[in-house]
Design an enzyme around this catalytic site. Structure first.
Site, PDB file in Angstrom:
ATOM      1  N   ASP A   1       2.577 -18.096   5.432  1.00  0.00           N
ATOM      2  CA  ASP A   1       1.777 -19.264   5.036  1.00  0.00           C
ATOM      3  C   ASP A   1       1.598 -20.213   6.217  1.00  0.00           C
ATOM      4  OD1 ASP A   1       4.533 -19.326   4.648  1.00  0.00           O
ATOM      5  OD2 ASP A   1       4.480 -20.905   3.162  1.00  0.00           O
TER       6      ASP A   1
ATOM      7  N   TYR B   1       0.861  -1.179   0.000  1.00  0.00           N
ATOM      8  CA  TYR B   1       0.000   0.000   0.000  1.00  0.00           C
ATOM      9  C   TYR B   1       0.901   1.234   0.000  1.00  0.00           C
ATOM     10  CZ  TYR B   1      -3.312  -3.475   1.855  1.00  0.00           C
ATOM     11  OH  TYR B   1      -4.075  -4.586   2.064  1.00  0.00           O
TER      12      TYR B   1
ATOM     13  N   ASP C   1      -3.505  -7.350   7.054  1.00  0.00           N
ATOM     14  CA  ASP C   1      -4.876  -7.207   6.560  1.00  0.00           C
ATOM     15  C   ASP C   1      -5.515  -8.588   6.399  1.00  0.00           C
ATOM     16  OD1 ASP C   1      -7.062  -5.894   5.611  1.00  0.00           O
ATOM     17  OD2 ASP C   1      -6.221  -5.407   3.649  1.00  0.00           O
TER      18      ASP C   1
END
Ligand code: ATP
Length: 353
Positions: free
Chosen positions: A220, A133, A244
């Site tokens: 992961d 972002y 997020d």
């Protein structure tokens, strides 16, 4: 003590859950003799229509002037292009107010079933201005671009400065809240330079906090471990996009997205914000669960120096959610937004009597 909160209802279910939040926070403030004022301003589609921008400059100035902001959900995926005023109000506020930390707790409620049956009690410290972002960072340009047709590239920004700020915030929270472990979640086996730097900085901060256990988990593996054994995690510190994604998983495991509170925090400003989006599918039907925005406002009150107000709100919320008769439909209960809000206020007044 007197406080002024800027309230930005936003799109979809925003107006309904903002009204609910104001009612609950006002009731808690009254119980504790706090002089609290709300200033309402439009953002999102309402502001676009009237002022040609989803977040007009005057709203950003009002946010700077207020003691805190309560930010409703926005349908930014449905906005027109930037040139036509379609900015993401959440991203703009995070950038303009330097809200570098997004603090996202995931805590199950006793008596409210969780998808795996396991209780959850953890908090995610998500870096809020960089990563994928990067266009939110004041020093960078667009985060994505297309050098030639058919080839798209995204920039992932990680700086020592931002990693240090989020790392220090995570360890400070662990110390303050009596949490025992901080886990850095990363993908440094692939993103060797960017997540390599992130880990290097977090390790330095961990070394300054020998009383708090520290470990590192690949993102992961973290998703699998969260489902298998959420008690494995206490405080998670991570970069923007991983935070997020992991927080949606963690809050679903804790009971549902409608319960998920969050606080955006910077050196001079703070903004309460529900983790979920604007839920246009249920907007205007009195079906939304306002818990996430109310819980976010409780986090804001604690941050603004009113822990008793925050505790009253949180206790009443937890009590309402623990009883099947006072739950909203998204978590299997019979109540709509308004009736649930009234129940929370009744419980709040009973507890504070
Ligand atoms: P947006 O476009 O703003 O991201 P969305 O519907 O794609 O909206 P969310 O708003 O996060 O994404 O919603 C995902 C699902 O969860 C939807 O079905 C929505 O109705 C439900 N949901 C989200 N928030 C709540 C809430 N507070 N109460 C009840 N259901 C909710």
């Amino acid at each position: 003590m007197a406080l002024k909160l800027l309230c930005l209802a936003g799109d979809g279910i925003g107006p309904e859950i903002m009204v609910a939040t104001q009612k609950v926070v006002a009731a808690a403030a009254a119980c504790h003799g706090l002089d609290l004022q709300f200033e309402d301003r439009e953002i999102g589609f309402a502001a676009l229509e009237a002022q040609h921008s989803t977040i007009p400059e005057s709203v950003i100035e009002a946010a700077r002037a207020a003691d805190g902001v309560v930010l409703g959900p926005v349908s930014h995926n449905a906005y027109p292009p930037r040139e036509a005023g379609g900015l993401n109000p959440s991203g703009v506020l995070r950038k303009e107010l330097d809200l570098f930390a997004n603090i996202r707790p995931a805590t199950s409620v006793a008596g409210l079933p969780t998808p795996t049956g396991a209780p959850v009690d953890l908090v995610i410290f998500r870096e809020n201005l960089e990563g994928f972002y990067a266009d939110r960072n004041l020093h960078s340009g667009p985060g994505e671009f297309m050098p030639v047709p058919g080839v798209a590239m995204a920039m992932r920004l990680v700086t020592r400065h931002a990693s240090e700020r989020i790392g220090r915030a995570a360890f400070a929270n662990a110390e303050r809240e009596g949490r025992k472990r901080v886990t850095a979640v990363h993908k440094a086996n692939v993103l060797r330079t960017s997540d390599g730097l992130f880990l290097e900085v977090i390790r330095e901060i961990a070394a300054d906090h020998p009383d708090i256990a520290y470990d590192e988990v690949l993102v992961d593996a973290a998703t699998a471990l969260l489902v298998r054994d959420p008690s494995r995690f206490d405080v998670i510190v991570t970069t923007n996009m991983f935070g997020d994604i992991l927080s949606d998983l963690a809050t679903e495991l804790a009971g549902g997205l409608g319960l998920a509170a969050s606080l955006n925090l910077g050196p001079h400003h703070a903004a309460a914000q529900a983790q979920h989006g604007s839920a246009p599918d249920i907007a205007g039907q009195d079906k939304a669960n306002p818990t996430s925005l109310i819980g976010s406002a409780a986090m804001l009150m604690a941050q603004l120096g009113c822990p008793p107000v925050a505790l009253s709100i949180q206790t009443a919320l937890t009590e309402a959610l623990s009883r099947p008769a006072t739950r909203t439909a998204d978590i299997g209960g019979p109540l709509g937004t308004t009736a649930f809000t009234d129940s929370v206020i009744d419980l709040l007044r009973e507890t504070d009597e």
